[in-house]
Design an enzyme around this catalytic site. Structure first.
Site, PDB file in Angstrom:
ATOM      1  N   GLU A  41      -4.743   2.176  -4.164  1.00  0.00           N
ATOM      2  CA  GLU A  41      -3.277   2.279  -4.175  1.00  0.00           C
ATOM      3  C   GLU A  41      -2.647   1.031  -3.566  1.00  0.00           C
ATOM      4  OE1 GLU A  41      -5.326   4.145  -2.371  1.00  0.00           O
ATOM      5  OE2 GLU A  41      -4.454   4.744  -0.444  1.00  0.00           O
ATOM      6  N   ASN A  97      -2.373  12.753  -3.727  1.00  0.00           N
ATOM      7  CA  ASN A  97      -3.410  13.247  -4.646  1.00  0.00           C
ATOM      8  C   ASN A  97      -3.857  14.662  -4.283  1.00  0.00           C
ATOM      9  OD1 ASN A  97      -3.785  11.228  -6.596  1.00  0.00           O
ATOM     10  ND2 ASN A  97      -5.053   9.992  -5.214  1.00  0.00           N
ATOM     11  N   ASP A 133      -2.286   9.247 -10.887  1.00  0.00           N
ATOM     12  CA  ASP A 133      -2.318   8.122 -11.836  1.00  0.00           C
ATOM     13  C   ASP A 133      -0.919   7.792 -12.353  1.00  0.00           C
ATOM     14  OD1 ASP A 133      -4.998   7.953 -11.508  1.00  0.00           O
ATOM     15  OD2 ASP A 133      -5.547   8.798 -13.463  1.00  0.00           O
ATOM     16  N   ASP A 174       0.858  -1.190   0.000  1.00  0.00           N
ATOM     17  CA  ASP A 174       0.000   0.000   0.000  1.00  0.00           C
ATOM     18  C   ASP A 174       0.894   1.239   0.000  1.00  0.00           C
ATOM     19  OD1 ASP A 174      -3.033   0.928   0.799  1.00  0.00           O
ATOM     20  OD2 ASP A 174      -1.511   2.215   1.719  1.00  0.00           O
TER      21      ASP A 174
END
Ligand code: MG
Length: 315
Positions: free
Chosen positions: A226, A190, A199, A182
């Site tokens: 993620e 983000n 992305d 993770d």
């Protein structure tokens, strides 16, 4: 497996054809007709045909109906009932036109019939059509199991692979390891850089994990947002932890700026590893749950690290 390899593939895919006939002369005729365009394999009886189909995974089997012991219908039924060979396109080659036989053949899953003595033009055309259909459906099947954003396998593929690896390791009494990964503080990432950069980061991380986990029978899949997951058959906890540490280190070495990460200037990842020597009657979700707990602990103890444990039999 990356989507680009399928679509732009450097080498054009050459179809594989297995010729099955108890008469050598019939195999020779077909071999001569097809060898320039396809990779040709041959079998002289039904048992050999089944073994070869598993081994070479042909796109098409040209299957004689009249053979001693296992006839063509038996072979076809066998191929269609085995998940390893069910996708092969079966074309029956029969001595003469017989409507009942053709009905039976199609009901068993054949895609076409060819009659002896074969007409070279018709035979070539039929095979060319069937190869095209087969390769197209292979492509669609492959795309359906890829994660569109990152190009690694998707969750559905993981859910197909885990039970297969589980059974295989149970049979061989070998350890099976998974690594759950993770990205640390990805929400911060983000929020700081926007979703387009997010992305790009996911793609770079996925690619790096895929490069690090490089045995052909290992799997890397996107597990969720993620999160990524690796399935490593025949791998013990020490080996799995080593691979996980390599992944964690390789993500730092990407040096993807993450100025709002509380622990580093760069993007980092945490890993939970779990290992089991699987038993047939055990649910495989225990392995994922254990890796998830280890991942949680790795996060709790500061992130950018690996924690792992063996699944105990009584848990
Ligand atoms: Mg025959």
């Amino acid at each position: 497996m990356f989507i680009d390899e399928y679509i732009s593939g450097a080498e054009p895919v050459r179809g594989k054809i297995l010729l099955v006939d108890d008469q050598v002369v019939n195999i020779k005729i077909l071999h001569q007709l097809l060898q320039a365009d396809y990779d040709i394999y041959m079998a002289r009886d039904g048992h050999q045909a089944i073994d070869m189909s598993k081994k070479v995974k042909p796109d098409i089997v040209l299957l004689d109906i009249e053979m001693p012991m296992l006839n063509g219908f038996d072979v076809c039924a066998h191929l269609k009932n085995d998940p390893e060979t069910e996708d092969v396109a079966v074309i029956f080659v029969s001595g003469h036109f017989d409507e009942d036989k053709e009905v039976k053949g199609f009901q068993l899953g054949a895609v076409d019939f060819i009659h002896k003595p074969i007409n070279p033009v018709i035979t070539k055309a039929r095979i060319k059509n069937q190869i095209k259909l087969k390769l197209n459906s292979d492509l669609l099947r492959a795309i359906a199991l890829l994660d569109g954003l990152t190009g690694v396998a998707n969750r559905r593929k993981f859910e197909q692979v885990l039970p297969v690896s589980w059974l295989q390791c149970a049979r061989e009494k070998q350890p099976l390891t998974i690594i759950l990964l993770d990205i640390d503080f990805f929400k911060h990432f983000n929020d700081t850089y926007g979703h387009t950069e997010g992305d790009i980061c996911l793609r770079a991380v996925a690619q790096k994990i895929q490069d690090t986990v490089n045995r052909p029978y290992d799997l890397v899949a996107r597990f969720g947002g993620e999160e990524f997951i690796c399935v490593l058959p025949n791998t013990d906890l020490i080996g799995g932890t080593y691979v996980a540490q390599q992944i964690v280190d390789s993500i730092v070495s990407l040096k993807i700026a993450h100025k709002n990460s509380p622990i580093s200037d760069f993007v980092t990842i945490s890993a939970g590893v779990s290992t089991i020597v699987p038993m047939f009657d055990m649910p495989n979700k225990i392995l994922v749950e254990t890796a998830d707990k280890q991942l949680y602990l790795a996060k709790d103890r500061g992130r950018n690290r690996v924690l792992g444990c063996l699944v105990e039999e009584n848990t």
